[in-house]
Write an enzyme that holds these catalytic residues in place. Structure first.
Site: not given
Ligand code: IPE
Ligand code: IPE
Ligand code: MG
Length: 263
Positions: A35, A40, A83
């Protein structure tokens, strides 16, 4: 680790330090909730997909390192049944990733003797993703080393529903009596059933990015797994951090409901 000091009524964040022992027990099956790719990228003012791309580089590094350490099964949560709720562009990119990833990485996996497996609702994946997955499994099927198991379009509740449906069908067709259902019957119908019985349940589950939740991952199989959470975002996760997670595992006292063994 968060510690509570009742006298002061306060919580203190403490990083426990353990030394990794190469000769100590190495978890046979490690499962990772990868995850933090999006964050990021966002931290670098990049589009989220840049984080997924970088995350694939981490997959390569961690696969090689886990294999080197003697891990038998590495399960990586790559895409959950939930998702699909994400924007179409991101979903499309994630469905293209296995194509690019296996294209480049399969020769290295063969060199490392790693065998690819994929568990999840594969038939619901786009054709090109299904093909990439099928080819990678086929190309590595004779490898005898670590199993690299991707959870792709995987969700644990859906998996349990499917298992119950299959078991119900066996009862309807008189292949099974309801009184014969055991924990093993259920485990035999879960998506981890391709693994030998001693390898099905991960001994260690790692989640990156600081979230401390399971997000529908291997709910049955993690009944007695050790859990390790790290603040590191998945693209920043390193072989050293993998060793830190294993070091933590090596210092746990696993009791399985019994009592600590005394000598
Ligand atoms: C994990 O990273 C990869 C997938 C779930 C596909 P995320 O995409 O969830 O990254 P964050 O949690 O938004 O940072
Ligand atoms: C879990 O991450 C799924 C994968 C790593 C594939 P998510 O980012 O989807 O989980 P939530 O939404 O934070 O619970
Ligand atoms: Mg996330």
């Amino acid at each position: 680790m968060l510690r509570f000091f009742p006298q002061k009524n306060k919580y203190v964040q403490e990083e426990a330090e353990f030394l990794f022992d190469e000769k100590g027990p190495i978890p046979k099956h490690i499962a990772v909730i990868m995850d933090g790719n999006g964050r990021w990228a966002q931290n670098r003012r990049l589009p989220r997909i840049a984080g997924h791309k970088e995350g694939m580089e981490t997959v390569k590094r961690i696969t090689k390192h886990a294999s080197k350490l003697g891990v038998k099964v590495l399960t990586l949560y790559a895409f959950s049944t939930e998702n699909w709720k994400r924007p179409t562009d991101e979903v499309n990119f994630l469905m293209q990733l296995p194509v690019d990833f296996f294209d480049v990485f399969v020769p290295e996996l063969i060199e490392e003797n790693v065998k690819v497996q994929v568990m999840g609702y594969k038939k619901l994946l786009p054709e090109h993703t299904q093909k990439a997955v099928k080819d990678a499994i086929e190309q590595t099927k004779d490898n005898t080393g670590m199993v690299l198991n991707f959870a792709l379009n995987y969700g644990s509740r859906a998996e349990i529903v499917t298992a119950v449906q299959e078991i119900a069908k066996e009862i309807e067709t008189n292949q099974l009596q309801s009184t014969e259902i055991t924990e093993e019957t259920i485990a035999d119908h879960l998506m981890t059933n391709f693994l030998s019985k001693d390898l099905r349940d991960p001994e260690l589950v790692i989640r990156t990015s600081g979230e401390e939740r399971i997000s529908n991952f291997l709910l049955w199989q993690i009944a007695y797994s050790e859990l390790f959470f790290t603040q590191a975002l998945w693209p920043d996760f390193t072989p050293n951090l993998l060793e830190a997670a294993i070091a933590s595992f090596q210092n746990r006292d696993r009791r399985f409901g019994g009592l600590k063994e005394t000598t």
